[in-house]
Write a protein that holds these residues in place. Structure first.
Motif, mmCIF file in Angstrom:
data_model
loop_
_atom_site.group_PDB
_atom_site.id
_atom_site.type_symbol
_atom_site.label_atom_id
_atom_site.label_comp_id
_atom_site.label_asym_id
_atom_site.label_seq_id
_atom_site.Cartn_x
_atom_site.Cartn_y
_atom_site.Cartn_z
ATOM 1 N N ALA A 92 -13.681 0.631 21.609
ATOM 2 C CA ALA A 92 -12.801 -0.259 22.373
ATOM 3 C C ALA A 92 -11.366 -0.180 21.876
ATOM 4 O O ALA A 92 -10.413 -0.171 22.673
ATOM 5 N N LYS A 93 -11.182 -0.126 20.549
ATOM 6 C CA LYS A 93 -9.825 -0.045 19.999
ATOM 7 C C LYS A 93 -9.174 1.289 20.346
ATOM 8 O O LYS A 93 -7.960 1.342 20.626
ATOM 9 N N SER A 94 -9.953 2.357 20.363
ATOM 10 C CA SER A 94 -9.411 3.666 20.738
ATOM 11 C C SER A 94 -8.908 3.647 22.175
ATOM 12 O O SER A 94 -7.813 4.146 22.488
ATOM 13 N N ILE A 95 -9.712 3.064 23.075
ATOM 14 C CA ILE A 95 -9.301 2.970 24.485
ATOM 15 C C ILE A 95 -8.054 2.101 24.616
ATOM 16 O O ILE A 95 -7.121 2.439 25.371
ATOM 17 N N GLU A 96 -8.011 1.000 23.877
ATOM 18 C CA GLU A 96 -6.852 0.102 23.926
ATOM 19 C C GLU A 96 -5.572 0.827 23.498
ATOM 20 O O GLU A 96 -4.521 0.681 24.138
ATOM 21 N N MET A 97 -5.646 1.620 22.440
ATOM 22 C CA MET A 97 -4.454 2.336 21.964
ATOM 23 C C MET A 97 -4.040 3.440 22.938
ATOM 24 O O MET A 97 -2.852 3.668 23.156
ATOM 25 N N LEU A 98 -5.039 4.127 23.517
ATOM 26 C CA LEU A 98 -4.716 5.151 24.501
ATOM 27 C C LEU A 98 -4.033 4.543 25.722
ATOM 28 O O LEU A 98 -3.072 5.119 26.262
ATOM 29 N N ASP A 99 -4.505 3.400 26.169
ATOM 30 C CA ASP A 99 -3.870 2.720 27.308
ATOM 31 C C ASP A 99 -2.442 2.294 26.959
ATOM 32 O O ASP A 99 -1.543 2.386 27.803
ATOM 33 N N ALA A 100 -2.234 1.839 25.715
ATOM 34 C CA ALA A 100 -0.885 1.440 25.297
ATOM 35 C C ALA A 100 0.053 2.643 25.248
ATOM 36 O O ALA A 100 1.237 2.541 25.626
ATOM 37 N N ILE A 101 -0.474 3.790 24.786
ATOM 38 C CA ILE A 101 0.344 5.012 24.755
ATOM 39 C C ILE A 101 0.662 5.468 26.182
ATOM 40 O O ILE A 101 1.784 5.880 26.492
ATOM 41 N N GLY A 102 -0.352 5.387 27.071
ATOM 42 C CA GLY A 102 -0.149 5.823 28.451
ATOM 43 C C GLY A 102 0.827 4.956 29.226
ATOM 44 O O GLY A 102 1.502 5.435 30.144
ATOM 45 N N ALA A 103 0.926 3.686 28.867
ATOM 46 C CA ALA A 103 1.807 2.765 29.583
ATOM 47 C C ALA A 103 3.227 2.775 29.042
ATOM 48 O O ALA A 103 4.063 1.985 29.489
ATOM 49 N N ASN A 104 3.529 3.646 28.094
ATOM 50 C CA ASN A 104 4.821 3.636 27.407
ATOM 51 C C ASN A 104 5.410 5.029 27.427
ATOM 52 O O ASN A 104 4.683 6.026 27.356
ATOM 53 N N THR A 105 6.720 5.125 27.503
ATOM 54 C CA THR A 105 7.376 6.434 27.440
ATOM 55 C C THR A 105 8.320 6.550 26.248
ATOM 56 O O THR A 105 9.033 7.548 26.122
ATOM 57 N N ASP A 106 8.326 5.534 25.380
ATOM 58 C CA ASP A 106 9.132 5.597 24.162
ATOM 59 C C ASP A 106 8.327 6.342 23.099
ATOM 60 O O ASP A 106 7.256 5.880 22.676
ATOM 61 N N LEU A 107 8.812 7.497 22.663
ATOM 62 C CA LEU A 107 8.037 8.365 21.782
ATOM 63 C C LEU A 107 7.700 7.692 20.461
ATOM 64 O O LEU A 107 6.563 7.821 19.970
ATOM 65 N N GLU A 108 8.637 6.971 19.849
ATOM 66 C CA GLU A 108 8.369 6.324 18.566
ATOM 67 C C GLU A 108 7.315 5.247 18.701
ATOM 68 O O GLU A 108 6.454 5.073 17.839
ATOM 69 N N ASN A 109 7.377 4.509 19.817
ATOM 70 C CA ASN A 109 6.362 3.482 20.058
ATOM 71 C C ASN A 109 4.999 4.127 20.283
ATOM 72 O O ASN A 109 3.961 3.637 19.806
ATOM 73 N N GLN A 110 4.984 5.248 20.997
ATOM 74 C CA GLN A 110 3.726 5.963 21.227
ATOM 75 C C GLN A 110 3.132 6.449 19.905
ATOM 76 O O GLN A 110 1.923 6.377 19.694
ATOM 77 N N ARG A 111 3.993 6.946 19.022
ATOM 78 C CA ARG A 111 3.502 7.425 17.727
ATOM 79 C C ARG A 111 2.947 6.290 16.865
ATOM 80 O O ARG A 111 2.002 6.481 16.099
ATOM 81 N N SER A 112 3.526 5.091 16.986
ATOM 82 C CA SER A 112 2.994 3.932 16.252
ATOM 83 C C SER A 112 1.575 3.605 16.707
ATOM 84 O O SER A 112 0.702 3.288 15.885
ATOM 85 N N HIS A 113 1.330 3.700 18.028
ATOM 86 C CA HIS A 113 -0.016 3.458 18.538
ATOM 87 C C HIS A 113 -0.959 4.617 18.187
ATOM 88 O O HIS A 113 -2.172 4.417 18.033
#
Length: 578
Positions: free
Chosen positions: A492-513
């Motif tokens: 569930a946490k893996s899916i949650e992080m993937l969804d957060a990465i997919g909903a964002n286009t800021d590279l640094e924020n994506q790398r944090s997730h």
């Protein structure tokens, strides 16, 4: 006018003199310095200058004799500080003043020359002998009307009145006895049953007969001491309501006490019941008390890594008080082999898992470095050394913790920062149980994950977003039948992080997730069997604000998804999954 000429002449002479003193003196000084410089240049300085070392600003453990790239992160190496005095990454130099203030003392390691000193020193405490302790309890429900014991430490004798209790149930039982006594000729069994009940409440035959003869009910009943000893604990007070069997006092017999010692795990094999042990205390430094080991705890204390060893001490003179510190010496059953290295116990810092010492690396300078060693038996005040030191090494024997504190302040390897200089760490992965059906479906997401990682390496935030969505979709299609709560939580946490990465286009924020994604996704991969190719778990120690973060790759080559082109080669392989 003559005066003016005289004044002018004096001024000219003064000016010439001043010019000579200023310019002539400077020239002379300059010439002197030049001559000194030439003289100095004539000296041979071969071997006097230290070899310039090069290090990485982000990984100071890297020390190389020539410039180049950091083997960890690929950054250009910089000259090591000249103030390092040629020290290696984990060496520490102390001033003579600091050495004197901390009373730092050193000693060269030597080999044992005889096995005459073959004793083990122990530290322990005096405790109550629980085998002769007794608890005085109430035999019936009631209220304590009077408690005859005033304080802990009071001596009591067997048969002494301890307390008086008002017991409503006992009052009712006395009424039954009086009634049954009048009917005992016709209902003898009832009469005997009532008497037996009173006897179970610890009333004596004399008390029962007195109630029966007088026909009077006694409201307050006494409780008498069943043993002699010293009151070690008061468990109730006057006015308290107590239940049947509830403790009122704890009485200890101090004619004998326990001397209990902590024995380290590596010493356990040298002890057995019946061994003689010589005991001393600070209270009686000139007296030695002999006792025998009576008990060895079969359970190891997992916190201190010790077991309790106990001896019984006779204490009729009341010399030993519970809580008193004592020392013990016992003959070791294992003699130290001749020629084995031996060091003082004061030199060793023990963390519970490791034994550490500080060695002097420069015989002419106060330069020290921490070293992990393996200890053998302890004989008296010395330890034998199995590995980590060699004959002639000079170690710190006094002030060791001061040296360690100085190392910590300078950011060097020390007892508290063990991993200083380490380039690897183990993957924090736990054992999971994954059904075969889950594993087969889960494997289909790995290709999407690898593509996602590569997009992070390229720094393409839009591609990262697209691949995160496709990877999430793959995971959402997997059935969770047979998964435990821990496995479900990671998925569930893996899916949650993937969804957060997919909903964002800021590279640094994506790398944090992406950091959190790997903390949950990698454990699932580690517990998946039969992968089509070997996957490498790689880690960058600088990622996630220098906390370190890992990722999966199908290539041995380090291509860092957290920094991309900035530090493409920063990281190392710490594990693999096949």
């Amino acid at each position: 006018m003559n005066k003016n000429v005289l004044y002018i002449g004096i001024a000219v002479i003064a000016g010439l003199l001043a010019g000579y003193l200023i310019f002539g003196g400077s020239t002379r000084t300059s010439n002197t310095n030049t001559e000194d410089s030439n003289i100095s240049d004539d000296h041979d300085h071969t071997g006097e200058s230290l070899v310039q070392m090069w290090t990485c600003s982000m990984h100071p453990q890297i020390m190389q004799p020539e410039p180049g790239d950091c083997p960890i992160c690929g950054m250009d190496l910089i000259p090591a500080e000249s103030s390092a005095d040629g020290l290696t990454a984990n060496e520490i130099k102390m001033t003579k003043n600091a050495m004197a203030l901390a009373n730092v003392q050193t000693l060269k390691v030597g080999k044992t020359t005889s096995d005459s000193e073959n004793t083990i020193s122990l530290s322990g405490k005096i405790k109550l002998n629980e085998e002769v302790n007794a608890v005085q309890a109430s035999y019936f429900d009631g209220r304590i009307e009077r408690l005859n014991i005033d304080y802990v430490g009071q001596e009591v004798k067997k048969g002494q009145l301890l307390a008086t209790i008002y017991a409503p149930n006992l009052v009712a039982a006395q009424q039954e006895l009086i009634t049954a006594a009048s009917l005992k000729d016709t209902q003898l069994e009832l009469y005997n049953a009532v008497r037996n009940k009173l006897q179970l409440w610890k009333l004596t035959e004399r008390q029962i007969n007195s109630i029966e003869d007088t026909g009077k009910v006694v409201e307050n009943f006494p409780i008498y001491a069943t043993v002699s000893g010293t009151v070690s604990e008061k468990l109730a007070s006057e006015g308290d309501y107590v239940k049947q069997g509830q403790p009122i006092l704890k009485v200890s017999n101090l004619n004998s006490v326990w001397a209990e010692f902590d024995v380290y795990e590596n010493q356990i094999a040298q002890f057995k019941e019946g061994q003689n042990i010589k005991i001393t205390s600070n209270a009686y430094p000139n007296k030695v008390f002999n006792a025998n080991v009576s008990f060895i705890d079969p359970v190891l204390n997992t916190v201190t890594r010790t077991v309790a060893v106990r001896a019984v001490l006779q204490n009729s003179e009341r010399l030993f008080k519970p809580g008193m510190f004592v020392s013990g010496k016992i003959d070791s059953s294992m003699a130290s082999p001749l020629g084995q290295l031996s060091i003082p116990a004061t030199a060793v810092m023990w963390t519970g898992e490791r034994s550490l010492v500080y060695i002097k690396t420069n015989p002419n300078e106060p330069v020290f470095e921490m070293r992990e060693i393996t200890l053998g038996n302890r004989n008296g005040d010395d330890f034998t050394v199995v590995s980590g030191l060699k004959n002639g090494d000079e170690i710190v024997t006094n002030g060791t913790f001061t040296v360690d504190a100085a190392a910590q302040l300078q950011g060097k390897k020390s007892m508290m920062n063990r991993d200083k200089g380490s380039t690897e760490s183990e993957t924090p992965v736990m054992k999971m149980t994954l059904p075969q059906s889950f594993q087969q479906s889960f494997k289909t997401s790995l290709e999407h994950y690898i593509n996602l990682k590569d997009a992070f390496v390229e720094g393409n935030s839009k591609q990262v977003s697209t691949l995160a969505k496709s990877t999430s979709q793959k995971l959402k299609l997997i059935t969770q039948d047979g998964l435990g709560n821990m496995e479900k939580a990671h998925l569930a946490k893996s899916i949650e992080m993937l969804d957060a990465i997919g909903a964002n286009t800021d590279l640094e924020n994506q790398r944090s997730h992406f950091v959190i994604l790997n903390e949950n996704f990698v454990p699932l991969v580690k517990n998946t069997e039969g992968l089509s190719e070997t996957l490498y778990i790689q880690k960058c120690p600088m990622a996630d604000n220098n906390k370190g973060a890992f990722w999966l790759s199908n290539l041995k080559e380090i291509r860092n998804p957290y920094y991309g082109e900035q530090m493409m080669n920063c990281g190392s392989i710490i594990d693999s999954v096949q």
